[in-house]
Design a protein around this motif. Structure first.
Motif, PDB file in Angstrom:
ATOM      1  N   ALA A 253      37.355  46.078  38.468  1.00  0.00           N
ATOM      2  CA  ALA A 253      38.341  46.851  39.239  1.00  0.00           C
ATOM      3  C   ALA A 253      38.088  48.352  39.086  1.00  0.00           C
ATOM      4  CB  ALA A 253      39.756  46.497  38.774  1.00  0.00           C
ATOM      5  N   LEU A 254      37.775  48.788  37.873  1.00  0.00           N
ATOM      6  CA  LEU A 254      37.520  50.225  37.653  1.00  0.00           C
ATOM      7  C   LEU A 254      36.305  50.687  38.454  1.00  0.00           C
ATOM      8  CD1 LEU A 254      38.091  52.912  36.179  1.00  0.00           C
ATOM      9  CD2 LEU A 254      36.714  52.077  34.275  1.00  0.00           C
ATOM     10  N   LYS A 255      35.243  49.895  38.419  1.00  0.00           N
ATOM     11  CA  LYS A 255      34.033  50.271  39.150  1.00  0.00           C
ATOM     12  C   LYS A 255      34.331  50.381  40.648  1.00  0.00           C
ATOM     13  CE  LYS A 255      30.938  50.993  36.246  1.00  0.00           C
ATOM     14  NZ  LYS A 255      32.046  51.479  35.455  1.00  0.00           N
ATOM     15  N   LEU A 256      35.079  49.410  41.184  1.00  0.00           N
ATOM     16  CA  LEU A 256      35.372  49.427  42.614  1.00  0.00           C
ATOM     17  C   LEU A 256      36.197  50.656  42.979  1.00  0.00           C
ATOM     18  CD1 LEU A 256      34.758  47.676  45.103  1.00  0.00           C
ATOM     19  CD2 LEU A 256      37.031  46.667  44.832  1.00  0.00           C
ATOM     20  N   LYS A 257      37.215  50.942  42.160  1.00  0.00           N
ATOM     21  CA  LYS A 257      38.054  52.123  42.410  1.00  0.00           C
ATOM     22  C   LYS A 257      37.219  53.387  42.409  1.00  0.00           C
ATOM     23  CE  LYS A 257      41.072  50.865  39.129  1.00  0.00           C
ATOM     24  NZ  LYS A 257      42.280  50.468  38.397  1.00  0.00           N
ATOM     25  N   GLU A 258      36.429  53.564  41.359  1.00  0.00           N
ATOM     26  CA  GLU A 258      35.844  54.889  41.153  1.00  0.00           C
ATOM     27  C   GLU A 258      34.731  55.214  42.130  1.00  0.00           C
ATOM     28  OE1 GLU A 258      34.183  55.627  37.270  1.00  0.00           O
ATOM     29  OE2 GLU A 258      33.309  53.646  37.172  1.00  0.00           O
ATOM     30  N   ILE A 259      33.970  54.217  42.578  1.00  0.00           N
ATOM     31  CA  ILE A 259      32.895  54.608  43.495  1.00  0.00           C
ATOM     32  C   ILE A 259      33.147  54.227  44.947  1.00  0.00           C
ATOM     33  CG2 ILE A 259      31.056  54.805  41.747  1.00  0.00           C
ATOM     34  CD1 ILE A 259      30.016  52.139  42.792  1.00  0.00           C
ATOM     35  N   SER A 260      34.009  53.218  45.207  1.00  0.00           N
ATOM     36  CA  SER A 260      34.219  52.883  46.619  1.00  0.00           C
ATOM     37  C   SER A 260      35.606  53.271  47.113  1.00  0.00           C
ATOM     38  CB  SER A 260      33.953  51.398  46.864  1.00  0.00           C
ATOM     39  OG  SER A 260      34.928  50.662  46.191  1.00  0.00           O
ATOM     40  N   TYR A 261      36.442  53.782  46.206  1.00  0.00           N
ATOM     41  CA  TYR A 261      37.776  54.276  46.544  1.00  0.00           C
ATOM     42  C   TYR A 261      38.671  53.181  47.142  1.00  0.00           C
ATOM     43  CZ  TYR A 261      34.803  58.462  46.431  1.00  0.00           C
ATOM     44  OH  TYR A 261      33.875  59.399  46.095  1.00  0.00           O
ATOM     45  N   ILE A 262      38.385  51.959  46.776  1.00  0.00           N
ATOM     46  CA  ILE A 262      39.271  50.851  47.160  1.00  0.00           C
ATOM     47  C   ILE A 262      40.229  50.623  45.993  1.00  0.00           C
ATOM     48  CG2 ILE A 262      39.393  48.350  47.592  1.00  0.00           C
ATOM     49  CD1 ILE A 262      36.637  48.576  48.923  1.00  0.00           C
ATOM     50  N   HIS A 263      41.509  50.521  46.297  1.00  0.00           N
ATOM     51  CA  HIS A 263      42.466  50.263  45.225  1.00  0.00           C
ATOM     52  C   HIS A 263      42.228  48.865  44.661  1.00  0.00           C
ATOM     53  CE1 HIS A 263      46.510  48.586  44.049  1.00  0.00           C
ATOM     54  NE2 HIS A 263      46.153  49.393  43.080  1.00  0.00           N
ATOM     55  N   ALA A 264      42.062  48.790  43.362  1.00  0.00           N
ATOM     56  CA  ALA A 264      41.781  47.488  42.751  1.00  0.00           C
ATOM     57  C   ALA A 264      42.514  47.387  41.422  1.00  0.00           C
ATOM     58  CB  ALA A 264      40.282  47.325  42.530  1.00  0.00           C
ATOM     59  N   GLU A 265      42.932  46.190  41.097  1.00  0.00           N
ATOM     60  CA  GLU A 265      43.608  45.932  39.826  1.00  0.00           C
ATOM     61  C   GLU A 265      42.897  44.797  39.116  1.00  0.00           C
ATOM     62  OE1 GLU A 265      46.271  47.481  38.630  1.00  0.00           O
ATOM     63  OE2 GLU A 265      46.877  48.597  40.424  1.00  0.00           O
ATOM     64  N   GLY A 266      42.738  44.944  37.825  1.00  0.00           N
ATOM     65  CA  GLY A 266      42.223  43.839  37.014  1.00  0.00           C
ATOM     66  C   GLY A 266      43.380  43.239  36.240  1.00  0.00           C
ATOM     67  N   TYR A 267      43.462  41.928  36.223  1.00  0.00           N
ATOM     68  CA  TYR A 267      44.565  41.266  35.531  1.00  0.00           C
ATOM     69  C   TYR A 267      44.052  40.102  34.699  1.00  0.00           C
ATOM     70  CZ  TYR A 267      48.909  43.291  37.159  1.00  0.00           C
ATOM     71  OH  TYR A 267      49.967  44.128  37.333  1.00  0.00           O
ATOM     72  N   PRO A 268      44.734  39.808  33.597  1.00  0.00           N
ATOM     73  CA  PRO A 268      44.447  38.520  32.953  1.00  0.00           C
ATOM     74  C   PRO A 268      44.935  37.433  33.914  1.00  0.00           C
ATOM     75  CG  PRO A 268      45.981  39.873  31.631  1.00  0.00           C
ATOM     76  CD  PRO A 268      45.842  40.532  32.971  1.00  0.00           C
ATOM     77  N   SER A 269      44.103  36.457  34.209  1.00  0.00           N
ATOM     78  CA  SER A 269      44.428  35.458  35.254  1.00  0.00           C
ATOM     79  C   SER A 269      45.852  34.922  35.123  1.00  0.00           C
ATOM     80  CB  SER A 269      43.464  34.282  35.190  1.00  0.00           C
ATOM     81  OG  SER A 269      42.154  34.731  35.018  1.00  0.00           O
ATOM     82  N   GLY A 270      46.274  34.659  33.891  1.00  0.00           N
ATOM     83  CA  GLY A 270      47.578  34.040  33.673  1.00  0.00           C
ATOM     84  C   GLY A 270      48.743  34.963  33.992  1.00  0.00           C
ATOM     85  N   GLU A 271      48.495  36.248  34.148  1.00  0.00           N
ATOM     86  CA  GLU A 271      49.562  37.212  34.439  1.00  0.00           C
ATOM     87  C   GLU A 271      49.858  37.324  35.929  1.00  0.00           C
ATOM     88  OE1 GLU A 271      51.602  38.178  31.531  1.00  0.00           O
ATOM     89  OE2 GLU A 271      51.762  39.813  32.960  1.00  0.00           O
ATOM     90  N   MET A 272      48.976  36.746  36.752  1.00  0.00           N
ATOM     91  CA  MET A 272      49.112  36.982  38.187  1.00  0.00           C
ATOM     92  C   MET A 272      50.463  36.531  38.722  1.00  0.00           C
ATOM     93  SD  MET A 272      46.474  36.216  41.195  1.00  0.00           S
ATOM     94  CE  MET A 272      47.012  34.540  41.252  1.00  0.00           C
TER      95      MET A 272
END
Ligand code: F6R
Length: 378
Positions: A253-272
């Motif tokens: 998620a961090l990589k996607l945000k920082e270079i492609s400017y797409i909002h992204a979130e990383g979550y522990p699967s069970g938290e979804m």
């Protein structure tokens, strides 16, 4: 020099097998066998680091923090050492109470990040006040053995990644992961918390990682480049992972945000299901990491919940996973690997995805807006 690559980031992604090989040569006795009577590790840390060690705390920022989260998992699982991890920017203004016999590890590829440096300095000055009762020790994991942090700590593990020019950290993250495999195995070996058979199994696994990364680069790059076009109109994306692959979801998620400017979130699967599931619809792709191991079934069923909400579902899976094609809309296979080592492989499709999405959008991959390679201000 980009050596034929369009961007430094692509070149640096491709240098990762070499980083792993260099770390293996630097830190492992490659001739070691289970019947050898000596240690397989060559970290060259002072004995005072190990003596009576009871706790570990890690401070870092950004991608280095994600490496530290994997480090925590390894140190607890292999060496049975309770390990805390904190954002350096939080630690510096509310450090936890001192505990005796604690090793503080600052992770920073540049060695110059202001918050990480300040966090380690706070620990150093608290030690001066309270020494020798607390017997604290300081270690830096860095790619720059001449940097500011190395002057504050007792000892250093060099991540041996070579100069990284792309602002997005890729190969230095790989070197940081290697540092934590060797540190946690070394500690486990000394503390007697790992059997020789398991140790030898993991060492064998570590040695094949470079060629496994090469397999992903050779077989997946074109496919991921094509997939990147389906992200042309994407505004939000969710990354899911569990256990040792949860930090890889954060990193994706961090990589996607920082270079492609797409909002992204990383979550522990069970938290979804505790909130973010409300965001899901056909416009929000979900990238789930579901590698064989103790959380495989759980991670798969969490991913299926996303599919039921019409999200386009990408799965980072083991090559041998026969069910993956049924579960996921698109499958990103990586070679079969021990669960403990799997982050080394699962991060590669994450890096390739963010790289190709950013490049496809015509963005300045190596110099993303608002970011600097070395954050020397608070
Ligand atoms: C992410 C990235 C940043 C850095 C962070 C820490 O790709 O580059 O999040 O990881 O600024 O930098 P170092 O490791 O130099 O302390």
């Amino acid at each position: 020099e980009k050596q034929g690559f369009r961007h430094f980031m692509a070149k640096e992604i491709y240098e990762q097998p070499a980083v792993v090989r260099t770390c293996l040569e630097a830190y492992l006795d490659l001739d070691w066998t289970p019947s050898s009577n000596k240690s397989p590790f060559k970290l060259d840390l002072p004995e005072s680091i190990y003596k009576d060690l009871e706790n570990i705390q890690i401070v870092a920022c950004g991608t280095s923090l994600h490496a530290g989260m994997i480090g925590k998992y390894l140190l607890e699982e292999l060496a049975q050492l309770p390990t805390a991890i904190q954002y350096a920017s939080e630690f510096r203004y509310s450090p936890p109470p001192l505990t005796p016999n604690t090793l503080t590890i600052g992770i920073t590829q540049s060695g110059e990040t202001a918050d990480t440096l300040a966090a380690v300095e706070i620990e150093q000055s608290r030690r001066k006040d309270k020494a020798p009762k607390y017997h604290s020790r300081l270690l830096a994991v860095t790619n720059r053995t001449d940097s500011a942090i190395t002057r504050v700590v007792d000892c250093v593990i060099d991540t041996h990644a070579g100069m990284e020019i792309g602002v997005a950290a890729t190969k230095t993250f790989m070197g940081q992961l290697m540092a934590f495999y060797f540190l946690s195995l070394d500690l486990a070996h000394r503390r007697g918390t790992i059997t020789v058979d398991r140790l030898s199994e993991i060492i064998t696994g570590l040695k094949v990682l470079p060629s496994q990364i090469e397999v992903i680069l050779e077989t997946q790059e074109k496919y991921i480049q094509e997939l990147s076009h389906s992200f042309l109109d994407t505004h939000d994306a969710i990354f899911l992972g569990r256990g040792i692959n949860f930090p890889i979801a954060l990193e994706g998620a961090l990589k996607l945000k920082e270079i492609s400017y797409i909002h992204a979130e990383g979550y522990p699967s069970g938290e979804m299901k505790h909130g973010p599931i409300a965001l899901l619809d056909a416009k929000v792709p979900v990238i789930a990491i579901t590698m064989p191991g103790k959380v495989y079934e759980k991670a798969v069923s969490n991913a299926q919940e996303a599919k039921a909400r019409d999200s386009h579902l990408y799965g980072v899976v083991a090559a041998s996973d026969k069910d993956a094609a049924e579960i996921f809309d698109k499958v990103l296979p990586v070679p079969d690997v021990d669960e403990l080592l799997s982050p080394v492989l699962t991060v590669i499709p994450m890096q390739l995805m963010s790289y190709h999405i950013a490049a496809m959008r015509g963005l300045d991959v190596d110099q993303p807006r608002n970011l600097a390679k070395s954050v020397t201000v608070e």
